[in-house]
Motif scaffolding. Structure first.
Motif, PDB file in Angstrom:
ATOM      1  N   THR A  66     -16.773 -46.434   2.081  1.00 46.87           N
ATOM      2  CA  THR A  66     -16.072 -45.491   2.951  1.00 46.87           C
ATOM      3  C   THR A  66     -14.584 -45.560   2.655  1.00 46.87           C
ATOM      4  N   ASN A  81     -14.616 -49.732  14.705  1.00 45.35           N
ATOM      5  CA  ASN A  81     -15.625 -49.115  15.570  1.00 45.35           C
ATOM      6  C   ASN A  81     -15.245 -47.684  15.930  1.00 45.35           C
ATOM      7  N   ALA A  84     -15.875 -45.511  12.862  1.00 41.89           N
ATOM      8  CA  ALA A  84     -17.308 -45.300  12.650  1.00 41.89           C
ATOM      9  C   ALA A  84     -17.863 -44.293  13.654  1.00 41.89           C
ATOM     10  N   SER A  85     -17.442 -44.398  14.908  1.00 41.53           N
ATOM     11  CA  SER A  85     -17.907 -43.464  15.933  1.00 41.53           C
ATOM     12  C   SER A  85     -17.428 -42.048  15.644  1.00 41.53           C
ATOM     13  N   ALA A  88     -19.295 -40.576  12.563  1.00 41.62           N
ATOM     14  CA  ALA A  88     -20.690 -40.261  12.886  1.00 41.62           C
ATOM     15  C   ALA A  88     -20.804 -38.988  13.718  1.00 41.62           C
ATOM     16  N   TRP A  94     -21.879 -38.622   6.163  1.00 35.12           N
ATOM     17  CA  TRP A  94     -21.584 -40.054   6.253  1.00 35.12           C
ATOM     18  C   TRP A  94     -22.600 -40.743   7.163  1.00 35.12           C
ATOM     19  N   ASN A  95     -22.949 -41.992   6.836  1.00 32.48           N
ATOM     20  CA  ASN A  95     -23.756 -42.796   7.750  1.00 32.48           C
ATOM     21  C   ASN A  95     -23.264 -44.243   7.729  1.00 32.48           C
ATOM     22  N   GLN A  96     -23.754 -45.046   8.646  1.00 33.36           N
ATOM     23  CA  GLN A  96     -23.257 -46.406   8.850  1.00 33.36           C
ATOM     24  C   GLN A  96     -23.395 -47.281   7.608  1.00 33.36           C
ATOM     25  N   LEU A  99     -20.465 -48.272   5.431  1.00 36.31           N
ATOM     26  CA  LEU A  99     -19.488 -49.252   5.909  1.00 36.31           C
ATOM     27  C   LEU A  99     -19.634 -50.610   5.245  1.00 36.31           C
ATOM     28  N   ARG A 116     -17.064 -58.164  11.576  1.00 32.72           N
ATOM     29  CA  ARG A 116     -18.385 -57.842  11.022  1.00 32.72           C
ATOM     30  C   ARG A 116     -18.437 -58.117   9.534  1.00 32.72           C
TER      31      ARG A 116
END
Length: 645
Positions: A66, A81, A84-85, A88, A94-96, A99, A116
């Motif tokens: 990303t 976070n 990412a939110s 999405a 794009w998807n998690q 990351l 993380r």
């Protein structure tokens, strides 16, 4: 804790020598992606920075990551976070899983506090043109590549998907993966003030030229005979220049003729997603209507309308469909049916989208649109055509029922009535009920039959067959025969029969039809749309789609040609804008699935020639206040209201 490395080089380099293209696919998370061959905005990262994160790659040669452009001096878990939110919720590409590796592009040093398990590559921004979003990097070379998500064309709406060889190129090429469409990330195109349609995706009916692709006109021999186009139709290039993303071409009936699914032979006809998925999608913009109704990842589609090719498919597929004022959008680069009747138009699931796209397609050199009135000065006149008094049930439902007389479809009529009452309340006007046949008999020009069918029924057939046969079809047949040792091209039988009729029309018959068209156009504009109040906008409203089942497995029992008055002629002869407006859906029983289904119902709203912007602004205002509700993609237009389905 994250694995953090420092990228010592981020550069923009000259293009590499052109190599034979190959298709590279990658699976990231649960989705499949097409990897664009050209380096992403010509960016290259230091290969050494990615050697340590290579174990997190999804293949041996590609790392999915990303890109994040960052202007703060700290980057925390909360920031990650939030990003990412946001990604999405704003992007369906794009998807998690992207990351796992983050390339953090900053203007200076950044303090990282992320807990993380991610690999984080820090690099200093050398150019601001590289956008946020999903990306793949070749760890051995440092080349960065954009990706497009591969989505299934499950309703067979597309001739094929397309990609740009270069993200900044004006030309396209076919995606060589059948029954799939490559959709680029919306994040690549955010926040570009000079490109107001940035990130919006659209598809185009396959009678419209797009640079790098063939124009097939629904005929496989036509597609094979002529070379790929060197330039796009001006209206399409205007959309691309405004930032809209072209993703592919949609299917059309052959040469924009009217055909039911059983009359298609060269291509599988599209499947209307509404109801039981076995309703006819209408024609000729069947593919454009189906793509708009079926796929949430399509924002709008471009089509053409000669005798109803946008408006009727939009009605049965439950989307908005605009036939603009004749000449509002340039028809250059588009296969012609009739220069008198043709119009380029749009379909969308939102009036706001329809308006935004239309504004960037208008050809100001051919038509000056009337400016919209200030809100406080707007006044409206609402024309409400009704059937003749005492008309028996089962007669054609061209108009609304005569006041106080019951109609044949009360569940539909109640929704029509609710929509019109809300329109009256919003515009502060009361509908004016009248019968068009009576008005014609009372005000028709001298020498004309008092029967509308007799006076106008022949016009469309003559105008839609005479010119195109002589100027496009017969030259195509001759070109094909010359290239194929005298063999004629295959043309669907019903289309071939209509073309044969066109050859039998004499010049005198054609000129008489042109005169009839001019006569009726003048009558419409003087009898229906004439007003002495410059601040008043006349609206004409009538039923477009009644939600009656019409199965794709059923044959067409109608005559080869229409010989009666057509409600669609009000706009294609007067030159006025005509918009199909979905207003609800009704429950019906499917004879194929033996289950309940929901079918769209819609109205048509017309306004005087040149008032396109005023009409679209009104529809957009109605959507903003909730009177019009944008339909969703899928089997039901309003799934949250119909949880049982």
């Amino acid at each position: 804790m994250p694995l953090i490395t420092q990228c010592c080089r981020e550069t923009i380099e000259a293009p590499k020598a052109t190599e034979p293209r190959s298709t590279t696919l990658i699976a990231v998370g649960s989705n499949d992606y097409y990897v664009h061959q050209s380096p992403f905005h010509r960016f290259f990262f230091s290969p050494s920075a990615f050697q340590e994160v290579a174990p997190k790659s999804f293949t041996e040669h590609l790392i999915a990551c990303t890109i994040v452009n960052w202007a703060q001096d700290k980057f925390t878990e909360e920031d990650l976070n939030t990003i990412a939110s946001s990604f999405a919720s704003h992007d369906d590409v794009w998807n998690q899983a992207f990351l796992a590796v983050i390339v953090l592009r900053a203007s200076g040093s950044v303090s990282v506090n992320v807990t993380r398990d991610v690999a984080l590559v820090l690099t200093e921004i050398s150019n601001n043109s590289l956008q946020n979003g999903p990306c793949v990097i070749e760890p051995l070379s440092g080349d960065a590549h954009a990706v497009s998500r591969l989505l299934d064309d499950r309703y067979s709406a597309f001739v094929g998907g397309s990609v740009r060889p270069e993200l900044t190129d004006r030309s396209f090429e076919w995606l060589n993966i059948k029954k799939r469409v490559a959709v680029p990330s919306r994040l690549y195109n955010e926040a570009i003030p000079t490109r107001p349609l940035a990130g919006l995706r659209f598809a185009v009916k396959d009678i419209i030229d797009v640079a790098g692709l063939e124009t097939g006109c629904g005929n496989s021999d036509y597609r094979r005979l002529y070379p790929r186009k060197r330039s796009s139709a001006p209206c399409i290039q205007q959309l691309v220049d405004a930032g809209a993303i072209f993703v592919g071409k949609t299917k059309t009936t052959q040469f924009s003729e009217g055909q039911v699914p059983l009359q298609w032979f060269d291509y599988l006809p599209p499947f209307n997603p509404r109801g039981d998925s076995y309703q006819k999608p209408s024609s000729s913009c069947a593919g454009s209507a189906v793509a708009t109704a079926a796929y949430p990842w399509i924002d709008f589609t471009v089509g053409t309308d000669t005798g109803g090719s946008i408006r009727h498919p939009a009605g049965v597929c439950g989307v908005y469909g605009l036939r603009p004022s004749t000449g509002a959008i340039s028809s250059a680069g588009i296969y012609p049916v009739s220069s008198i009747l043709d119009a380029v138009g749009l379909m969308a699931r939102s009036t706001l989208m329809l308006e935004a796209a239309f504004i960037h397609m208008v050809d100001s050199s051919t038509l000056v649109l009337r400016p919209t009135l200030p809100q406080k000065k707007k006044r409206y006149k609402l024309l409400y055509p009704v059937r003749a008094k005492g008309l028996k049930l089962g007669e054609p439902e061209r108009w609304f029922p005569f006041p106080s007389e019951p109609g044949e479809f009360p569940d539909v009529e109640s929704q029509f009535e609710d929509s019109i009452r809300q329109l009256e309340a919003y515009t502060h006007c009361t509908r004016h009920a009248f019968n068009l046949d009576d008005l014609w008999r009372e005000t028709r020009p001298n020498g004309q039959s008092d029967n509308l069918d007799v006076a106008t029924g022949h016009i469309y057939t003559v105008l839609s067959t005479y010119t195109c046969v002589r100027e496009t079809i017969d030259p195509f047949i001759a070109d094909f025969q010359a290239s194929n040792h005298g063999r004629s091209p295959f043309i669907d039988p019903v289309v071939k029969a209509r073309q044969a009729h066109g050859r039998r029309i004499s010049t005198a018959e054609y000129e008489a039809a042109v005169q009839s068209a001019e006569m009726f156009s003048k009558w419409i504009n003087e009898s229906l749309f004439a007003t002495s109040d410059e601040d008043e906008l006349t609206l004409l409203i009538f039923p477009q789609n009644w939600g009656r089942p019409d199965y794709r497995v059923d044959a067409d029992e109608r005559d080869l040609f229409f010989s009666t008055f057509s409600i669609y002629s009000l706009s294609y002869l007067s030159g006025c804008p005509d918009c199909t407006v979905p207003v609800g859906e009704v429950e019906r029983h499917s004879k194929l699935t033996e289950a309940k289904m929901l079918l769209p119902i819609s109205l048509s709203i017309l306004s005087p020639p040149g008032t396109d912007l005023a009409l679209l602004r009104l529809l957009s205002d109605l959507e903003k206040v909730g009177i019009l509700k944008p339909p969703a993609a899928g089997s039901s237009m309003y799934p949250t209201q119909r949880e049982a389905y």
